[in-house]
Design a protein around this motif. Structure first.
Motif, PDB file in Angstrom:
ATOM      1  N   VAL A   8       0.837  -1.205   0.000  1.00 21.22           N
ATOM      2  CA  VAL A   8       0.000   0.000   0.000  1.00 21.22           C
ATOM      3  C   VAL A   8       0.872   1.254   0.000  1.00 21.22           C
ATOM      4  CG1 VAL A   8      -1.651   1.341   1.368  1.00 21.22           C
ATOM      5  CG2 VAL A   8      -2.000  -1.102   1.030  1.00 21.22           C
ATOM      6  N   THR A   9       1.915   1.257   0.790  1.00 22.05           N
ATOM      7  CA  THR A   9       2.788   2.428   0.872  1.00 22.05           C
ATOM      8  C   THR A   9       3.530   2.650  -0.442  1.00 22.05           C
ATOM      9  OG1 THR A   9       3.030   2.116   3.249  1.00 22.05           O
ATOM     10  CG2 THR A   9       4.680   3.489   2.160  1.00 22.05           C
ATOM     11  N   LEU A  11       2.601   1.656  -3.431  1.00 22.12           N
ATOM     12  CA  LEU A  11       1.629   2.066  -4.443  1.00 22.12           C
ATOM     13  C   LEU A  11       1.252   3.537  -4.275  1.00 22.12           C
ATOM     14  CD1 LEU A  11      -0.171   1.248  -6.815  1.00 22.12           C
ATOM     15  CD2 LEU A  11      -1.898   0.557  -5.146  1.00 22.12           C
ATOM     16  N   ALA A  12       0.962   3.945  -3.055  1.00 24.69           N
ATOM     17  CA  ALA A  12       0.606   5.345  -2.807  1.00 24.69           C
ATOM     18  C   ALA A  12       1.764   6.271  -3.156  1.00 24.69           C
ATOM     19  CB  ALA A  12       0.192   5.540  -1.350  1.00 24.69           C
ATOM     20  N   VAL A  15       2.130   6.409  -7.139  1.00 26.34           N
ATOM     21  CA  VAL A  15       1.074   7.181  -7.798  1.00 26.34           C
ATOM     22  C   VAL A  15       1.257   8.674  -7.543  1.00 26.34           C
ATOM     23  CG1 VAL A  15      -1.410   7.650  -7.751  1.00 26.34           C
ATOM     24  CG2 VAL A  15      -0.585   5.300  -7.890  1.00 26.34           C
ATOM     25  N   ASN A  16       1.554   9.036  -6.313  1.00 24.94           N
ATOM     26  CA  ASN A  16       1.743  10.453  -6.009  1.00 24.94           C
ATOM     27  C   ASN A  16       3.040  10.987  -6.605  1.00 24.94           C
ATOM     28  OD1 ASN A  16      -0.520  11.556  -4.269  1.00 24.94           O
ATOM     29  ND2 ASN A  16      -0.122   9.566  -3.360  1.00 24.94           N
ATOM     30  N   VAL A  99      -9.677   7.956  -6.369  1.00 26.71           N
ATOM     31  CA  VAL A  99      -8.526   7.047  -6.391  1.00 26.71           C
ATOM     32  C   VAL A  99      -7.344   7.681  -5.677  1.00 26.71           C
ATOM     33  CG1 VAL A  99      -6.834   5.911  -7.893  1.00 26.71           C
ATOM     34  CG2 VAL A  99      -9.269   5.884  -8.490  1.00 26.71           C
ATOM     35  N   CYS A 102      -8.099   7.827  -1.863  1.00 29.61           N
ATOM     36  CA  CYS A 102      -8.136   6.547  -1.150  1.00 29.61           C
ATOM     37  C   CYS A 102      -6.750   5.966  -0.908  1.00 29.61           C
ATOM     38  CB  CYS A 102      -9.000   5.539  -1.895  1.00 29.61           C
ATOM     39  SG  CYS A 102     -10.756   5.917  -1.754  1.00 29.61           S
ATOM     40  N   LEU A 103      -5.804   6.232  -1.796  1.00 30.96           N
ATOM     41  CA  LEU A 103      -4.464   5.676  -1.602  1.00 30.96           C
ATOM     42  C   LEU A 103      -3.780   6.211  -0.340  1.00 30.96           C
ATOM     43  CD1 LEU A 103      -3.223   5.451  -5.274  1.00 30.96           C
ATOM     44  CD2 LEU A 103      -3.616   3.559  -3.691  1.00 30.96           C
ATOM     45  N   ALA A 107      -2.825   4.212   3.012  1.00 35.79           N
ATOM     46  CA  ALA A 107      -1.458   4.233   3.545  1.00 35.79           C
ATOM     47  C   ALA A 107      -1.446   4.683   5.002  1.00 35.79           C
ATOM     48  CB  ALA A 107      -0.579   5.139   2.690  1.00 35.79           C
TER      49      ALA A 107
END
Length: 118
Positions: A8-9, A11-12, A15-16, A99, A102-103, A107
């Motif tokens: 999760v971390t 991915l977040a 994306v950012n 989206v 939510c990330l 996180a």
């Protein structure tokens, strides 16, 4: 639990980080969003810097957990501000925003669950 925190971390952060790069290079999507939300295009680089700081902070959280938690919380606040900008101009097409929101929420949640609240 660590595997979930890691995925999760990362991915977040990815994306950012990509969103920050899009702001820095002047990609058409952030520019069109700025125009739609009536945000000056001159804000794109500073907003990209905030996204980049959040992405790097999430990664720094692997070494210093409090930094990751604070970075996730900061990104949540950033995207709440973005929601306000959307609502201010009457833009209710919030799928992409959802989206991106939510990330960091995920996180933050996983970080607090894995490391515990201070």
């Amino acid at each position: 639990m660590f595997a979930l925190y890691l995925v999760v971390t990362l991915l977040a952060s990815a994306v950012n980080g990509l969103a920050a790069i899009a702001n820095f290079i002047g990609h058409e999507y952030p520019k069109s969003q700025a125009d739609k939300l009536r945000v000056p295009r001159s804000w794109m680089r500073p907003l990209g810097a905030v996204l980049a700081a959040g992405a790097l902070g999430l990664l720094a959280g692997f070494a210093v957990p409090v930094l990751g938690t604070l970075a996730a919380a900061g990104l949540v606040l950033y995207f709440l501000g973005a929601l306000g900008a959307h609502l201010r101009v009457g833009d209710y097409q919030l799928g992409p925003w959802g989206v991106f929101f939510c990330l960091p929420v995920a996180a933050l949640t996983v970080s607090l669950a894995y490391h515990g609240a201070w």
